[in-house]
Design a protein around this motif. Sequence first.
Motif, PDB file in Angstrom:
ATOM      1  N   PRO A  39       0.827  -1.204   0.000  1.00 56.17           N
ATOM      2  CA  PRO A  39       0.000   0.000   0.000  1.00 56.17           C
ATOM      3  C   PRO A  39       0.869   1.264   0.000  1.00 56.17           C
ATOM      4  CG  PRO A  39      -0.540  -1.416   1.867  1.00 56.17           C
ATOM      5  CD  PRO A  39       0.625  -2.022   1.169  1.00 56.17           C
ATOM      6  N   SER A  40       0.368   2.307  -0.644  1.00 52.89           N
ATOM      7  CA  SER A  40       1.100   3.568  -0.714  1.00 52.89           C
ATOM      8  C   SER A  40       0.996   4.303   0.614  1.00 52.89           C
ATOM      9  CB  SER A  40       0.513   4.441  -1.819  1.00 52.89           C
ATOM     10  OG  SER A  40       1.127   5.704  -1.832  1.00 52.89           O
ATOM     11  N   ARG A  41       2.067   5.012   0.957  1.00 54.59           N
ATOM     12  CA  ARG A  41       2.002   5.795   2.198  1.00 54.59           C
ATOM     13  C   ARG A  41       1.293   7.115   1.955  1.00 54.59           C
ATOM     14  NH1 ARG A  41       6.914   9.253   3.457  1.00 54.59           N
ATOM     15  NH2 ARG A  41       7.814   9.670   1.424  1.00 54.59           N
ATOM     16  N   HIS A  42       1.018   7.423   0.673  1.00 56.09           N
ATOM     17  CA  HIS A  42       0.312   8.642   0.321  1.00 56.09           C
ATOM     18  C   HIS A  42      -1.166   8.314   0.112  1.00 56.09           C
ATOM     19  CE1 HIS A  42       4.119  10.698  -0.202  1.00 56.09           C
ATOM     20  NE2 HIS A  42       4.525   9.723  -0.986  1.00 56.09           N
ATOM     21  N   PRO A  43      -2.061   9.034   0.776  1.00 54.48           N
ATOM     22  CA  PRO A  43      -3.491   8.769   0.612  1.00 54.48           C
ATOM     23  C   PRO A  43      -3.934   8.949  -0.843  1.00 54.48           C
ATOM     24  CG  PRO A  43      -3.101  10.332   2.397  1.00 54.48           C
ATOM     25  CD  PRO A  43      -1.793  10.108   1.716  1.00 54.48           C
ATOM     26  N   LEU A  44      -4.964   8.235  -1.222  1.00 54.63           N
ATOM     27  CA  LEU A  44      -5.477   8.277  -2.590  1.00 54.63           C
ATOM     28  C   LEU A  44      -5.884   9.692  -2.989  1.00 54.63           C
ATOM     29  CD1 LEU A  44      -6.296   6.726  -5.122  1.00 54.63           C
ATOM     30  CD2 LEU A  44      -8.513   6.298  -4.054  1.00 54.63           C
ATOM     31  N   GLU A  45      -6.516  10.418  -2.079  1.00 54.73           N
ATOM     32  CA  GLU A  45      -6.957  11.778  -2.395  1.00 54.73           C
ATOM     33  C   GLU A  45      -5.766  12.700  -2.681  1.00 54.73           C
ATOM     34  OE1 GLU A  45      -9.324  14.693  -3.556  1.00 54.73           O
ATOM     35  OE2 GLU A  45      -9.943  12.636  -3.143  1.00 54.73           O
ATOM     36  N   LEU A  46      -4.671  12.549  -1.934  1.00 57.33           N
ATOM     37  CA  LEU A  46      -3.464  13.336  -2.184  1.00 57.33           C
ATOM     38  C   LEU A  46      -2.929  13.034  -3.585  1.00 57.33           C
ATOM     39  CD1 LEU A  46      -1.018  15.147  -1.148  1.00 57.33           C
ATOM     40  CD2 LEU A  46       0.073  12.960  -0.668  1.00 57.33           C
ATOM     41  N   GLY A  99       4.504  17.921  -0.795  1.00 57.08           N
ATOM     42  CA  GLY A  99       5.277  17.151   0.187  1.00 57.08           C
ATOM     43  C   GLY A  99       5.525  15.715  -0.237  1.00 57.08           C
ATOM     44  N   ILE A 100       5.579  15.503  -1.540  1.00 54.16           N
ATOM     45  CA  ILE A 100       5.877  14.169  -2.059  1.00 54.16           C
ATOM     46  C   ILE A 100       7.385  14.089  -2.194  1.00 54.16           C
ATOM     47  CG2 ILE A 100       5.529  12.594  -3.994  1.00 54.16           C
ATOM     48  CD1 ILE A 100       2.927  14.272  -4.551  1.00 54.16           C
ATOM     49  N   GLY A 101       7.994  13.132  -1.520  1.00 56.67           N
ATOM     50  CA  GLY A 101       9.452  13.071  -1.441  1.00 56.67           C
ATOM     51  C   GLY A 101      10.170  12.998  -2.768  1.00 56.67           C
ATOM     52  N   ALA A 102       9.729  12.134  -3.661  1.00 56.42           N
ATOM     53  CA  ALA A 102      10.435  11.946  -4.926  1.00 56.42           C
ATOM     54  C   ALA A 102       9.541  12.379  -6.086  1.00 56.42           C
ATOM     55  CB  ALA A 102      10.822  10.491  -5.090  1.00 56.42           C
ATOM     56  N   THR A 103      10.118  13.121  -7.008  1.00 53.86           N
ATOM     57  CA  THR A 103       9.370  13.573  -8.171  1.00 53.86           C
ATOM     58  C   THR A 103       8.964  12.381  -9.034  1.00 53.86           C
ATOM     59  OG1 THR A 103      10.689  15.578  -8.103  1.00 53.86           O
ATOM     60  CG2 THR A 103       9.422  15.199 -10.100  1.00 53.86           C
ATOM     61  N   LYS A 105       5.037   8.593 -11.801  1.00 55.80           N
ATOM     62  CA  LYS A 105       4.340   7.296 -11.918  1.00 55.80           C
ATOM     63  C   LYS A 105       2.831   7.480 -11.807  1.00 55.80           C
ATOM     64  CE  LYS A 105       8.020   4.434 -10.040  1.00 55.80           C
ATOM     65  NZ  LYS A 105       8.413   3.565  -8.923  1.00 55.80           N
ATOM     66  N   TRP A 106       2.402   8.323 -10.866  1.00 55.16           N
ATOM     67  CA  TRP A 106       0.967   8.564 -10.687  1.00 55.16           C
ATOM     68  C   TRP A 106       0.371   9.202 -11.936  1.00 55.16           C
ATOM     69  CZ3 TRP A 106       1.458  11.371  -5.326  1.00 55.16           C
ATOM     70  CH2 TRP A 106       1.850  10.450  -4.358  1.00 55.16           C
ATOM     71  N   VAL A 107       1.080  10.179 -12.494  1.00 61.27           N
ATOM     72  CA  VAL A 107       0.597  10.865 -13.696  1.00 61.27           C
ATOM     73  C   VAL A 107       0.512   9.878 -14.857  1.00 61.27           C
ATOM     74  CG1 VAL A 107       1.167  12.622 -15.424  1.00 61.27           C
ATOM     75  CG2 VAL A 107       1.365  13.160 -12.996  1.00 61.27           C
TER      76      VAL A 107
END
Length: 158
Positions: free
Chosen positions: A4-11, A41-45, A50-52
């Motif tokens: 699971p991602s540590r970043h919430p889906l909404e973020l 506040g996303i650590g790595a660009t 990847k999300w995009v």
Amino acid sequence: MARPSRHPLELRRRAVRMDAGVLPDYDTEWAAMKAVARKRGIGATGTLRKWVRQDQIDAGSRPGNDERGVGRAQAAEETERRAEAGRHPQSRGVFRRGQARPATHTLVAFIKEHKDRFGSVEPICRILTDHDCKIAPSTYDAHHKRQAAPAARTLRNA
């Protein structure tokens, strides 16, 4: 299965939308992603990239595997495989798919039980190997030799 991602889906969704919105303000796509990643506040660009890319694939504007479709296809295959295993006449729960390989003595007992039906050991070993229960005919033969004439050490320790 991916962790699971540590970043919430909404973020993730907001960051992807924000990247699309600020893209015209920057010279390169990477510069826009870098700015959005810093603001959110996303650590790595690369994570935002990847999300995009996955969002573009899901929208159909980029070739690739649809994240939702792949999951549905895998779930359907798993359901079909389980249903088929339940209908198979030889499926009596002796060999559990997706779990640990049965012990050698269990495989040997299975081969011994069905050897007359198949004519020899080799076809059964081939079928078991195809179903992730690897056993060589030589393993079957060695097991029977050990049963017929146990080693001196086995007799001494008994």
